[in-house]
Design a protein around this motif. Structure first.
Motif, PDB file in Angstrom:
ATOM      1  N   ASN A 234       3.444  10.275   5.956  1.00  0.00           N
ATOM      2  CA  ASN A 234       3.484   9.287   4.897  1.00  0.00           C
ATOM      3  C   ASN A 234       3.338   9.961   3.522  1.00  0.00           C
ATOM      4  N   ASN A 235       4.269   9.706   2.634  1.00  0.00           N
ATOM      5  CA  ASN A 235       4.239  10.259   1.295  1.00  0.00           C
ATOM      6  C   ASN A 235       3.820   9.147   0.341  1.00  0.00           C
ATOM      7  N   TRP A 236       2.494   9.021   0.169  1.00  0.00           N
ATOM      8  CA  TRP A 236       1.967   7.913  -0.627  1.00  0.00           C
ATOM      9  C   TRP A 236       2.357   8.038  -2.096  1.00  0.00           C
ATOM     10  N   THR A 237       2.598   9.246  -2.570  1.00  0.00           N
ATOM     11  CA  THR A 237       3.005   9.421  -3.967  1.00  0.00           C
ATOM     12  C   THR A 237       4.387   8.835  -4.196  1.00  0.00           C
ATOM     13  N   ASP A 238       5.312   9.144  -3.322  1.00  0.00           N
ATOM     14  CA  ASP A 238       6.671   8.614  -3.437  1.00  0.00           C
ATOM     15  C   ASP A 238       6.658   7.087  -3.371  1.00  0.00           C
ATOM     16  N   THR A 242       7.244   4.499  -6.656  1.00  0.00           N
ATOM     17  CA  THR A 242       8.387   3.580  -6.550  1.00  0.00           C
ATOM     18  C   THR A 242       7.930   2.137  -6.701  1.00  0.00           C
ATOM     19  N   GLU A 243       6.871   1.770  -6.003  1.00  0.00           N
ATOM     20  CA  GLU A 243       6.402   0.379  -6.056  1.00  0.00           C
ATOM     21  C   GLU A 243       5.907   0.010  -7.441  1.00  0.00           C
ATOM     22  N   LEU A 244       5.151   0.903  -8.088  1.00  0.00           N
ATOM     23  CA  LEU A 244       4.594   0.574  -9.398  1.00  0.00           C
ATOM     24  C   LEU A 244       5.649   0.575 -10.487  1.00  0.00           C
ATOM     25  N   ARG A 245       6.705   1.345 -10.327  1.00  0.00           N
ATOM     26  CA  ARG A 245       7.792   1.288 -11.303  1.00  0.00           C
ATOM     27  C   ARG A 245       8.602   0.011 -11.142  1.00  0.00           C
ATOM     28  N   ASN A 246       8.706  -0.449  -9.910  1.00  0.00           N
ATOM     29  CA  ASN A 246       9.433  -1.700  -9.675  1.00  0.00           C
ATOM     30  C   ASN A 246       8.591  -2.927 -10.004  1.00  0.00           C
ATOM     31  N   PHE A 258      -6.548  -2.219  -6.783  1.00  0.00           N
ATOM     32  CA  PHE A 258      -6.262  -0.998  -6.032  1.00  0.00           C
ATOM     33  C   PHE A 258      -7.483  -0.155  -5.661  1.00  0.00           C
ATOM     34  N   TRP A 259      -8.663  -0.440  -6.223  1.00  0.00           N
ATOM     35  CA  TRP A 259      -9.764   0.519  -6.050  1.00  0.00           C
ATOM     36  C   TRP A 259     -10.139   0.710  -4.582  1.00  0.00           C
ATOM     37  N   ASN A 260     -10.006  -0.307  -3.763  1.00  0.00           N
ATOM     38  CA  ASN A 260     -10.349  -0.171  -2.344  1.00  0.00           C
ATOM     39  C   ASN A 260      -9.153  -0.520  -1.470  1.00  0.00           C
ATOM     40  N   ASP A 261      -7.963  -0.387  -2.025  1.00  0.00           N
ATOM     41  CA  ASP A 261      -6.752  -0.696  -1.269  1.00  0.00           C
ATOM     42  C   ASP A 261      -6.276   0.564  -0.561  1.00  0.00           C
ATOM     43  N   ARG A 262      -5.309   0.390   0.310  1.00  0.00           N
ATOM     44  CA  ARG A 262      -4.707   1.523   1.018  1.00  0.00           C
ATOM     45  C   ARG A 262      -3.252   1.654   0.619  1.00  0.00           C
ATOM     46  N   GLY A 263      -2.670   2.822   0.887  1.00  0.00           N
ATOM     47  CA  GLY A 263      -1.246   3.001   0.651  1.00  0.00           C
ATOM     48  C   GLY A 263      -0.923   3.541  -0.724  1.00  0.00           C
ATOM     49  N   GLY A 264       0.374   3.454  -1.071  1.00  0.00           N
ATOM     50  CA  GLY A 264       0.909   4.136  -2.235  1.00  0.00           C
ATOM     51  C   GLY A 264       0.280   3.805  -3.573  1.00  0.00           C
ATOM     52  N   PRO A 265       0.286   2.534  -4.021  1.00  0.00           N
ATOM     53  CA  PRO A 265      -0.289   2.235  -5.338  1.00  0.00           C
ATOM     54  C   PRO A 265      -1.756   2.622  -5.454  1.00  0.00           C
ATOM     55  N   ALA A 266      -2.522   2.468  -4.369  1.00  0.00           N
ATOM     56  CA  ALA A 266      -3.936   2.852  -4.403  1.00  0.00           C
ATOM     57  C   ALA A 266      -4.089   4.351  -4.595  1.00  0.00           C
ATOM     58  N   ILE A 322       2.434   6.861 -15.063  1.00  0.00           N
ATOM     59  CA  ILE A 322       3.300   6.442 -13.952  1.00  0.00           C
ATOM     60  C   ILE A 322       4.757   6.762 -14.266  1.00  0.00           C
ATOM     61  N   ARG A 323       5.152   6.562 -15.494  1.00  0.00           N
ATOM     62  CA  ARG A 323       6.541   6.818 -15.887  1.00  0.00           C
ATOM     63  C   ARG A 323       6.873   8.306 -15.849  1.00  0.00           C
ATOM     64  N   GLU A 324       5.907   9.154 -16.199  1.00  0.00           N
ATOM     65  CA  GLU A 324       6.191  10.584 -16.333  1.00  0.00           C
ATOM     66  C   GLU A 324       6.039  11.373 -15.045  1.00  0.00           C
TER      67      GLU A 324
END
Length: 730
Positions: A234-238, A242-246, A258-266, A322-324
């Motif tokens: 799993n590539n959580w950065t990718d 992607t999710e936060l840009r969308n 997001f502080w206690n969430d799992r996955g990419g945005p967290a 996030i953009r950079e």
């Protein structure tokens, strides 16, 4: 019972490949079962830590058969049919896997351990007791082991891993084929377990999902954790970028979402806080307040604003960050491991019409500057099999080394990537053939048999070929090399290209591709990463700053005092912060300045115009002592109260603590005698009191700290809770 699971995106596929990769990773021997379980001191883990990377020197692992090791799971560890126990320095494992797999997993656990201590700011309290982890061959066997230990009858596979409250232990099984994923599960759950043992808290999923992103180099026995930019899924950065840009989430909302969430945005949220020195140090203050229980009664946004200031001020930085940021790798088709800088293909794509593919999101014509978040793991020294690499010019060149010793098809790279699969392939095929296939671009396929001398040279070095691709305005020039230094053989080939083809090849991204067997492909691009000497130890933080814990005490004291903080404290904090990401000599000078100035800072804090208790807590912060008060609870018979306080030193400075208890109204019996104890760095010291107090309403606790010739008294008052209720000092 609360549980903490780890999601998986993998499904079992080509399980036989596990054996091939595990054999390469099995590098540390397991001793035969002894007559008794050796204590942790007899199974040392000698590791060199440098930043977020650990290199194994000697990790002793012992098979103890059916003997049950002493662990923090206490009596809730039992034999399970088909399983054996193994021990290393910090861990005891029960497993029914083959010993080479156990060896690999315990090696991963030990290599990750010092970095988990850095994340949590703590080690377990007893150096002669181990943490307990189970590693089973499948979900049913994991549940059988759990039932043997705890009596719990549970269902489900928990996505490969779970850490349970019943015995504060971690349970794992391979929920997918990728060894990367299996290693990530192990170290993820171990971080939960460490926090459960020390703080009675599992920690945030943001900690564990961010921490698990790793790169392992089997030949060097080297693990890098907390990676932002690595290849396998799993590539959580990718997925997170992607999710936060969308669907962008402002920072003011992200802190609660997001502080206690799992996955990419967290993971993106956590990495945003971790990868800037000022934000990391404020995050450490937040971490301690989280462990102290502040989020039990207030939203995270309020706590974050208390520490970071107005959250609106971070919105612009968050959005810009996030953009950079860029992820170098994007998974396209099954399936890839990462071994150091090499990507190892399973070679059997889900789409049979194509190939295994991971995109490399840079164009040959792109000039790159050093970015500490790009490929943030040890760089590969330039290979003599690859010629000069030069990006961002009119005639850029990139390359790769492919190991075809386990490949049965082809492996290499694609240039001019467009529409996911359209590219010009430049690959080495089994049988000694260079294939250049740019039909999608209008470049005719060209197969070039490699000369016999070149193939013989490759055979003598494990079927390793180096390929350099230079894009010129009118031709694509490819050089293949093989052989040992001093005896390298070369073969040169070109194909003509048009101006449009040239523009696409230099301006579109690249890809790493393979089909058949397990070719290992190491791309060489001009990423500007420095080569570091990982045989030399350095501080376990992103900046290798040896004064980070000292600086953290300044941050916490300044936060505590807020506008009452003396200028000397704020100036020392500012001066040390400025040195964090500088050269080693500048960092060392900052640490020396701290030693010269810290007692003057302590004096000024004593004299500042702050509330007495707040001042005392800030001075405790300055000593590096974290104070975590437990609960004071009256037993149901009403005649006894149990209370505790936990003290934890973060600095190497000697600190001695004395804890005194008084009660009001005046008790019938005398209070307990003071308890005195030296504090050991990172190891929490819990001091418990059991008091026959039928009439008492409050406890008054005084913590006296002796540090650098200073005596600091911290008074705390705690009301006594009724049975089944809890209360906390703050």
């Amino acid at each position: 019972m609360a549980s903490f699971t780890h999601d998986t995106l993998m499904r079992p596929r080509n399980a036989a490949m596990i054996c091939l990769v595990v054999s390469a990773l099995a590098v540390i021997s397991v001793s035969p079962a002894p007559a008794q379980v050796p204590p942790p001191s007899a199974t040392p883990a000698k590791i060199i830590v440098n930043g977020t990377t650990s290199t194994a020197v000697d990790i002793k692992i012992v098979n103890v058969g059916q003997q049950i090791p002493d662990t923090y799971a206490g009596s809730k560890v039992k034999p399970t049919p088909g399983f054996q126990f193994y021990v290393s320095r910090h861990y005891a494992m029960k497993s029914n896997h083959a010993e080479d797999y156990v060896r690999m997993m315990l090696t991963m656990a030990e290599l990750a351990y010092p970095h988990w201590v850095n994340v949590a700011g703590a080690e377990p309290p007893d150096p002669e007791k181990r943490m307990y982890v189970v590693c089973a061959t499948d979900a049913q066997q994991m549940l059988e082991a759990m039932k043997s230990d705890t009596g719990l009858g549970m269902s489900g596979g928990y996505g490969g891993g779970i850490t349970i409250w019943s015995n504060k232990s971690a349970y794992n099984y391979p929920s997918g084929t990728l060894l990367y994923h299996q290693r990530a599960l192990m170290i993820h759950e171990n971080l939960h377990m460490l926090q459960m043992i020390v703080f009675n808290s599992p920690g945030s999923e943001g900690f564990t999902f961010s921490g698990e992103q790793h790169v392992y180099d089997a030949a060097k026995k080297q693990l890098t954790v907390k990676c932002f930019d690595k290849a396998p899924i799993n590539n959580w950065t990718d997925s997170g970028l992607t999710e936060l840009r969308n669907n962008f989430v402002p920072f003011t909302s992200a802190v609660d979402k997001f502080w206690n969430d799992r996955g990419g945005p967290a993971v993106i949220y956590t990495q945003f806080l971790w990868r800037d020195p000022d934000r990391w140090l404020k995050w450490c203050v937040w971490r301690d307040e989280y462990y102290a229980g502040r989020l039990n009664g207030e939203p995270n946004s309020r706590l974050m604003a208390d520490i970071f200031g107005p959250l609106e001020n971070l919105n612009a930085d968050w959005e810009k960050w996030i953009r950079e940021q860029r992820n170098s790798f994007q998974y396209i088709d099954w399936g890839w491991e990462q071994d150091g800088n090499a990507l190892v293909a399973y070679g059997y794509p889900k789409d049979p019409n194509y190939w295994s593919q991971t995109n490399l999101n840079y164009a040959p014509g792109e000039k790159m500057e050093y970015n500490p978040l790009r490929m943030d793991y040890p760089a590969e020294p330039h290979s003599p099999l690859v010629g000069a690499i030069n990006q961002g010019t009119a005639q850029p060149s990139v390359g790769y080394v492919v190991d075809m010793s386990r490949g049965t098809g082809f492996g290499g790279m694609g240039l001019g990537l467009q529409d996911s699969r359209s590219m010009c392939q430049v690959v080495i095929a089994k049988g000694g053939v260079l294939v250049i296939d740019g039909a999608d671009l209008g470049i005719a396929r060209k197969e070039v048999p490699l000369i016999s001398r070149l193939q013989e040279a490759a055979n003598g070095t494990g079927q390793r070929y180096g390929v350099t691709m230079q894009i010129k305005p009118k031709q694509l020039a490819v050089t293949v090399r093989a052989g040992a230094p001093g005896g390298i053989v070369r073969q040169y080939t070109t194909v003509p290209i048009t101006s449009d083809q040239y523009e696409r090849l230099i301006n579109k991204p690249m890809s790493i591709i393979a089909r058949g067997g397990s070719p290992a492909i190491t791309p060489f691009i001009d990423d500007q990463r420095p080569l570091r000497d990982y045989s030399k130890p350095a501080a376990p933080n992103f900046w290798r700053f040896d004064g980070m814990e000292q600086l953290a005490t300044l941050y916490k004291a300044a936060w505590r005092l807020k506008d009452k903080a003396p200028q000397s404290l704020l100036q020392l904090k500012e001066d040390m912060l400025a040195a964090v990401d500088q050269a080693p000599n500048v960092q060392a000078a900052a640490v020396k300045a701290y030693e010269r100035r810290i007692l003057d800072v302590a004096r000024d804090m004593r004299n500042c115009d702050a509330d007495a208790q707040l001042k005392a807590l800030a001075l405790a912060d300055l000593t590096g002592t974290a104070i975590f008060a437990g609960t004071a609870t009256r037993f149901k018979d009403g005649n006894r109260v149990d209370a505790s306080v936990t003290l934890q030193a973060r600095l190497k400075d000697p600190v001695e603590a004395t804890v005194r208890i008084a009660v009001s109204p005046k008790p019938i019996v005398a209070p307990p005698k003071p308890q005195r104890s030296p504090l050991v760095t990172y190891r929490p010291k819990q001091i418990d009191f059991s008091l026959p107090l039928p009439n008492a309403a409050t406890l008054a606790t005084t913590i006296e700290l002796s540090w650098r010739g200073q005596t600091i008294e911290v008074p705390l008052t705690q009301s006594i809770a009724a049975p089944e209720r809890k209360s906390r000092y703050r």
